[in-house]
Design a protein around this motif. Structure first.
Motif, PDB file in Angstrom:
ATOM      1  N   UNK A  20      27.058 -37.163  16.657  1.00  0.00           N
ATOM      2  CA  UNK A  20      28.093 -37.132  17.681  1.00  0.00           C
ATOM      3  C   UNK A  20      27.730 -38.094  18.811  1.00  0.00           C
ATOM      4  N   UNK A  21      28.719 -38.834  19.295  1.00  0.00           N
ATOM      5  CA  UNK A  21      28.481 -39.809  20.363  1.00  0.00           C
ATOM      6  C   UNK A  21      28.033 -39.167  21.671  1.00  0.00           C
ATOM      7  N   UNK A  22      28.495 -37.953  21.956  1.00  0.00           N
ATOM      8  CA  UNK A  22      28.192 -37.339  23.250  1.00  0.00           C
ATOM      9  C   UNK A  22      27.068 -36.305  23.198  1.00  0.00           C
ATOM     10  N   UNK A  23      26.610 -35.932  22.002  1.00  0.00           N
ATOM     11  CA  UNK A  23      25.526 -34.949  21.897  1.00  0.00           C
ATOM     12  C   UNK A  23      24.723 -35.236  20.636  1.00  0.00           C
ATOM     13  N   UNK A  24      23.498 -35.714  20.807  1.00  0.00           N
ATOM     14  CA  UNK A  24      22.642 -36.094  19.682  1.00  0.00           C
ATOM     15  C   UNK A  24      22.217 -34.908  18.818  1.00  0.00           C
ATOM     16  N   UNK A  25      22.509 -33.688  19.266  1.00  0.00           N
ATOM     17  CA  UNK A  25      22.161 -32.490  18.494  1.00  0.00           C
ATOM     18  C   UNK A  25      23.317 -32.009  17.630  1.00  0.00           C
ATOM     19  N   UNK A  26      24.405 -32.760  17.602  1.00  0.00           N
ATOM     20  CA  UNK A  26      25.578 -32.386  16.810  1.00  0.00           C
ATOM     21  C   UNK A  26      25.841 -33.471  15.769  1.00  0.00           C
ATOM     22  N   UNK A  27      25.983 -33.030  14.522  1.00  0.00           N
ATOM     23  CA  UNK A  27      26.274 -33.922  13.407  1.00  0.00           C
ATOM     24  C   UNK A  27      27.602 -33.491  12.793  1.00  0.00           C
ATOM     25  N   UNK A  28      28.310 -34.433  12.179  1.00  0.00           N
ATOM     26  CA  UNK A  28      29.598 -34.077  11.575  1.00  0.00           C
ATOM     27  C   UNK A  28      29.939 -35.030  10.435  1.00  0.00           C
TER      28      UNK A  28
END
Length: 110
Positions: A20-28
């Motif tokens: 995710x561009x705004x949170x490096x701890x979120x993948x999608x």
């Protein structure tokens, strides 16, 4: 740090997930109207997936990691999670946190 590098590599290369561009701890990953989203907190993964994808995601992760499946989510980062499948709703609550603050300041009766 090395664990996170390995996780990131597996998610990007094996599951074709993007960071995710705004949170490096979120993948999608989204394709053909189906979505996989994953939040990472230390070594805990919270996975949300379109119907029929969860087993595939877990199977792919088990190729590289030892997993413990805690089942359906009930608690995450201080939030209680309640799901009503029939109504197709998801509710988040911080009632435990609020009650602890009220107890701390002897305001339980307000």
């Amino acid at each position: 740090q090395n664990w996170h590098k390995k996780l990131r590599s597996v998610l990007q290369n094996c599951l074709r997930m993007a960071v995710c561009d705004v949170d490096q701890a979120v993948f999608y990953h989204s394709e053909h109207g189906k979505l996989i989203a994953m939040g990472v907190h230390v070594d805990d993964l919270t996975i949300v997936a379109s119907a029929g994808l969860m087993d595939d995601v877990k199977a792919n992760l088990q190729k590289d990691f030892e997993l413990t499946d805690e089942g359906e989510i009930h608690w995450i980062l201080g939030f209680a999670v309640e799901r009503d499948r029939e109504a197709r709703t998801l509710s988040l609550s911080q009632i435990s946190y609020i009650e602890s603050i009220l107890r701390r300041y002897n305001l339980e009766d307000v």
